[in-house]
Structures are given as C-alpha cells and as structure tokens.
Design an enzyme around this catalytic site. Structure first.
Site, PDB file in Angstrom:
ATOM      1  CD  GLU A 195      86.607  48.373   4.827  1.00  0.00           C
ATOM      2  OE1 GLU A 195      86.901  49.158   3.910  1.00  0.00           O
ATOM      3  OE2 GLU A 195      87.182  47.283   5.002  1.00  0.00           O
TER       4      GLU A 195
ATOM      5  CD  GLU B 128      85.030  43.415   3.301  1.00  0.00           C
ATOM      6  OE1 GLU B 128      86.164  43.686   2.849  1.00  0.00           O
ATOM      7  OE2 GLU B 128      84.056  44.173   3.185  1.00  0.00           O
TER       8      GLU B 128
END
Ligand code: NOJ
Length: 387
Positions: free
Chosen positions: A145, A311
C-alpha cells in the site's frame, strides 16, 4: 485457487523496534507490546492456517530485524524466517512474502525514510539478500500500500513521520515505485519463476452529486490508478514522474480491498470530503462493507493479468458476520472469474486479531483471537466451494 490469510510483522510479532515504535513512544499510537508473539510462535500460526483450510499465507519480513544497522545484516534472524517458510512448505501452504509493510528500520528513518533518494537502492540491496535465501518462494510482494503509506505519513500526518505536504507524498510514492522496480529486478535475478508485485489498496469512490465527479476522478487517478498502472506497465506517469521507465512488468495485480468512500464536492478541498454512509452495512470501525465494490474493481483494474486479493477483511466482534462478509466477497470474485477475470488468490485480513496501527487492539479482524483461540468454525476451501 490460493486461499488463506495475511498478516504483517509489526502487527503480530512482538519485540519489533522500528520507526513505528518511535511513534508509539511519542504517544502518537498505542503501544504494540508483545502483539501476538508470533516471533516465538510462528509455528503455531501454521496450525491456525491448517485449521481454516488455508493453502497460502502472506506475511512480512521485518526489515529492522535483518538489517540492524545500515549494511549490517543479522543472518540469525533471517534464518528464523527461513525455518518458518520450511514449515509452511512442508505442510503444503504457499508462502507469500511481503518485504515492506509500513515500518522502516530506525537508521533509515533518521535518513528520511522514503523521502531519501537513496532509499530505493538501499531497499533493493536488502531485498537482494533476502531473495537469495528464499529461492523456493515464488510469490513476492515488494511494498504494501504505497498510497496509504504516503497519504497517512505525508498528507494526513497521522503516521510517521507526521508530515503534511502533498509534494512530499508524491516524492515518497515515486521513491517507493523506484524501490519496487529495483527490488523487482533483484528478485527476478535470484528466484527462478518468481511472480513479483505490490499490494495495492484500492477503494471504490462514489460521487454524491454531479459536481463530486471531479474529486472522485482525482482520487481514482492518484490513489487507485497511478501506483497500480506504474507497477503493471513499468512507467510512472505525472504528477509523480514524466513517464519514467521502471523495470516492473506486473506479474500479477495485488489488491487490498476493504470499503468505499462516498465523496461530496467541496470548494475547500480538491479531493472533496467523505460523507458518512447511511443505511449501510458497517464494520465496527465504521467502514462501509460493499462486496460488489470488489467486483467493480476487479473488472476495472485487472489489466488482463492474474490477480491476487492480497487483503480483504472486516473488523467485527461477530464471527458470523465475518463469515458472511467473506462469503459475499468470494461470491463476487467468482462472478468476476466467470466473466474472464483471472483471480488466482484470496487472502483474508487477518489470521488473528492483531495490532491495528492507530486503533491498537480495538479492531478485531482475526479468524482467531489474539491468543489464538478459535472464534467459530470456518473453512476457506469449503466456503469457496459453496459460494
Ligand atoms: C491494510 C494494511 O495493509 C494492514 O496493515 C491493516 O491492518 C489492514 N489494512 C486493516 O486496516
């Protein structure tokens, strides 16, 4: 289909010492304490994975444990992860290694972390060493991220180093993409047949009213599209760089998906403002649960590549709600597969309740409790078959 769970070192291991630890000591985040003690109990985590029918596990190697001072590597700690990977392979669980999951060694932090133009090279020297020891690991995530990391640390300022500068955030993204590129080449050189990517946090942005389309376009471009496009196409577009070439070719698209934002136009902020959802399914953290959004993102951002959901998870104290959450997302994944999207894996966040950054231990994402107690029955393989 790879089915399993994801974690990260600082959030589960205990005993980590990095830039986030400094943040905790300054009182800007709750203390992590011993977390889930996974540093000692990694093998027990394997048992948990087997109990939920997982065949894949995404975890991160803590940089600060390995490169204890710049250029000084503690191989003993590397071998601890090595034994863990051996165990995973023994029981037939595919290891997926993340090399950077938000935290930096303190020595790097004092040099400016990812604002420092030397950091991409420093990172890749570290990655080169790691990948030599794990030539049997075939799926790699270099950086987790980058958009969230840059936003929280350099725009919002709520994460280290607590800056508020849009331009610094762009520099951080650029350096992370360069770091990814160097790391990509290092892994490819060391590991035959490796698939190397990043874990991109993607969100659905829904405009409230016609004027809100503008801020939504900005968010869509900078937050969702830019890092992912750079990873897949090997060039960094403006405003981060002028189509700078990088070596990444997007072996797969890694997507972290949680929620959507409803966005309202604002004269004060070009990115608009978020409006709290009404009459919506919410997690205990107030995030809107929007399973169809995963399907939308899969259709829009698959870039004709294999996709891994790196995720997806919900904070809730109601385990049945969690199972419903997973089932709904799996259903939309199946639908996207039926329409030609090549989804190869689904990793639930997270294996057990763990340290949720600013929220500390108040967010319960786990399939198990923090001390590894079951919360109820769930078998990912069975669920995948049934949905
Ligand atoms: C994404 C991050 O990678 C992870 O560290 C975090 O705990 C989850 N989202 C939940 O917020």
């Amino acid at each position: 289909m790879l089915l399993g769970a994801a974690t990260s070192s600082h959030q589960i291991e205990g005993g980590t010492f990095n830039d986030w630890t400094l943040w905790e000591r300054e009182g800007k985040a709750p203390p992590v304490g011993e977390a889930c003690r996974s540093w000692e109990k990694m093998e027990e985590d394997v048992k948990l994975l087997l109990k939920v029918g997982a065949n894949a596990y995404r975890f991160s190697i803590e940089w600060s444990r390995i490169e204890v001072e710049e250029g000084l590597f503690k191989i003993e700690n590397l071998l601890r992860y090595r034994r863990f990977v051996d165990r995973l392979l023994e029981v037939g669980i595919t290891p997926i290694i993340t090399l950077h999951h938000f935290t930096n060694p303190v020595w790097l932090y004092t040099k400016g972390s990812w604002l420092n133009p030397d950091t991409p090279k420093i990172f890749s020297r570290y990655v080169d060493l790691i990948s030599r020891y794990f030539q049997d690991v075939k799926i790699w995530i270099t950086i987790n991220e980058p958009n969230v990391y840059a936003y929280r640390g350099y725009v919002e300022g709520s994460w280290p180093p607590g800056e508020r500068s849009f331009f610094k955030a762009l520099r951080v993204i650029r350096n992370m993409l360069r770091g990814h590129s160097h790391a990509y080449s290092a892994i490819k050189a060391n590991v035959k047949g490796a698939a190397v990517g990043m874990a991109h946090h993607l969100r659905v942005f829904t405009p409230l009213g016609p004027l809100a389309k503008l801020p939504v376009m900005l968010r869509e471009y900078l937050f969702n599209f830019l890092p992912l496009y750079s990873d897949v196409h090997g060039e960094i577009p403006p405003p981060v760089a002028l189509m700078e070439r990088i070596s990444s070719r997007g072996d797969f698209v890694g997507i972290n998906y949680y929620t959507r934002d409803r966005v309202k136009f604002s004269l004060r902020n070009p990115f608009g403002i978020e409006v709290a959802p009404e009459n919506a399914w919410l997690s205990s953290m107030g995030w809107e649960v929007y399973p169809e959004g995963l399907y939308m993102l899969l259709k829009r951002y698959n870039f004709s590549r294999p996709v891994i959901i790196t995720e997806n998870g919900i904070a809730t104290e109601d385990h049945d709600e969690r199972i419903r959450f997973i089932a709904e997302h799996l259903r939309w994944i199946k639908r996207s597969q039926n329409e030609g999207v090549n989804v190869r894996g689904y990793l639930y966040w997270s294996l057990m309740d763990n340290y949720e950054w600013l929220e500390g231990y108040s967010a319960f994402f786990g399939l198990f409790t923090r001390d590894r107690k079951p919360k109820g029955d769930i078998n990912l393989k069975k669920l995948w078959r049934e949905v």
